[in-house]
Design a protein around this motif. Structure first.
Motif, PDB file in Angstrom:
ATOM      1  N   ALA A 153       0.835  -1.211   0.000  1.00  9.99           N
ATOM      2  CA  ALA A 153       0.000   0.000   0.000  1.00  9.99           C
ATOM      3  C   ALA A 153       0.870   1.261   0.000  1.00  9.99           C
ATOM      4  N   ALA A 154       1.878   1.294   0.860  1.00 12.99           N
ATOM      5  CA  ALA A 154       2.765   2.459   0.921  1.00 12.99           C
ATOM      6  C   ALA A 154       3.524   2.631  -0.394  1.00 12.99           C
ATOM      7  N   HIS A 155       3.999   1.524  -0.948  1.00 11.64           N
ATOM      8  CA  HIS A 155       4.737   1.543  -2.221  1.00 11.64           C
ATOM      9  C   HIS A 155       3.859   2.102  -3.347  1.00 11.64           C
ATOM     10  N   ALA A 156       2.625   1.607  -3.440  1.00 11.48           N
ATOM     11  CA  ALA A 156       1.713   2.068  -4.492  1.00 11.48           C
ATOM     12  C   ALA A 156       1.356   3.533  -4.298  1.00 11.48           C
ATOM     13  N   LEU A 157       1.137   3.962  -3.065  1.00  7.75           N
ATOM     14  CA  LEU A 157       0.859   5.374  -2.810  1.00  7.75           C
ATOM     15  C   LEU A 157       2.004   6.253  -3.265  1.00  7.75           C
ATOM     16  N   ALA A 158       3.220   5.830  -2.955  1.00  3.51           N
ATOM     17  CA  ALA A 158       4.399   6.612  -3.351  1.00  3.51           C
ATOM     18  C   ALA A 158       4.561   6.649  -4.868  1.00  3.51           C
TER      19      ALA A 158
END
Length: 161
Positions: A153-158
């Motif tokens: 989730a954090a990776h995709a948001l970034a």
């Protein structure tokens, strides 16, 4: 990381959620990744997972909550997420149970950043609250796929904001 750090991170992310989603503020992925690594659940640092194939992860580490359907694809491209949505049990009896559900941040193949933000913030809140009272129990019962989902989730948001 101290006992309350994960909850504090979740609270800060929740407070900044709209600004992050609107592009007014950057998600501090380094801090999120550190919190994930500090959980001590995954075999390797979270940043090492995004370029692995689904098959590599499935064969070596997955606890089979994630829907890994395209085994030659990179984990960083995975749309499925496992949300840690509840904890119950008895700390004094070493009986802690997390419950999970699937989330998809790509409705109709369009990225829905708010969904990943929800997976990240809510998951960190549930995990953080439990860490504050039973850190060793959390490490032994928390799903690897749910922890990976926080990183995804954090990776995709970034990548998408």
């Amino acid at each position: 990381m101290d006992k309350l750090a994960t909850m504090e991170l979740a609270d800060e992310l929740a407070a900044a959620q709209d600004k992050i989603l609107n592009g007014e503020e950057k998600l501090d992925t380094a801090r999120v990744y550190q919190a994930i690594d500090d959980l001590g659940v995954l075999n390797d640092p979270i940043s090492k997972y995004f370029d692995r194939t689904e098959d590599e992860y499935y064969e070596t580490e997955s606890d089979h909550y994630l829907a890994l359907t395209n085994l030659s694809s990179k984990l960083g491209d995975l749309h499925d997420r496992i949300l840690t949505n509840h904890v119950d049990g008895f700390v004094d009896k070493d009986e802690i149970n997390f419950t999970y559900n699937h989330e998809n941040a790509y409705a109709d193949d369009s990225y829905v950043a708010r969904e990943d933000m929800h997976v990240l913030v809510y998951g960190l809140k549930v995990i953080g609250a439990t860490l504050a009272i039973a850190p060793e129990d959390v490490r032994s019962v928390l799903s690897k796929d749910a922890v990976l989902s926080l990183g995804l989730a954090a990776h995709a948001l970034a990548e998408n904001l």
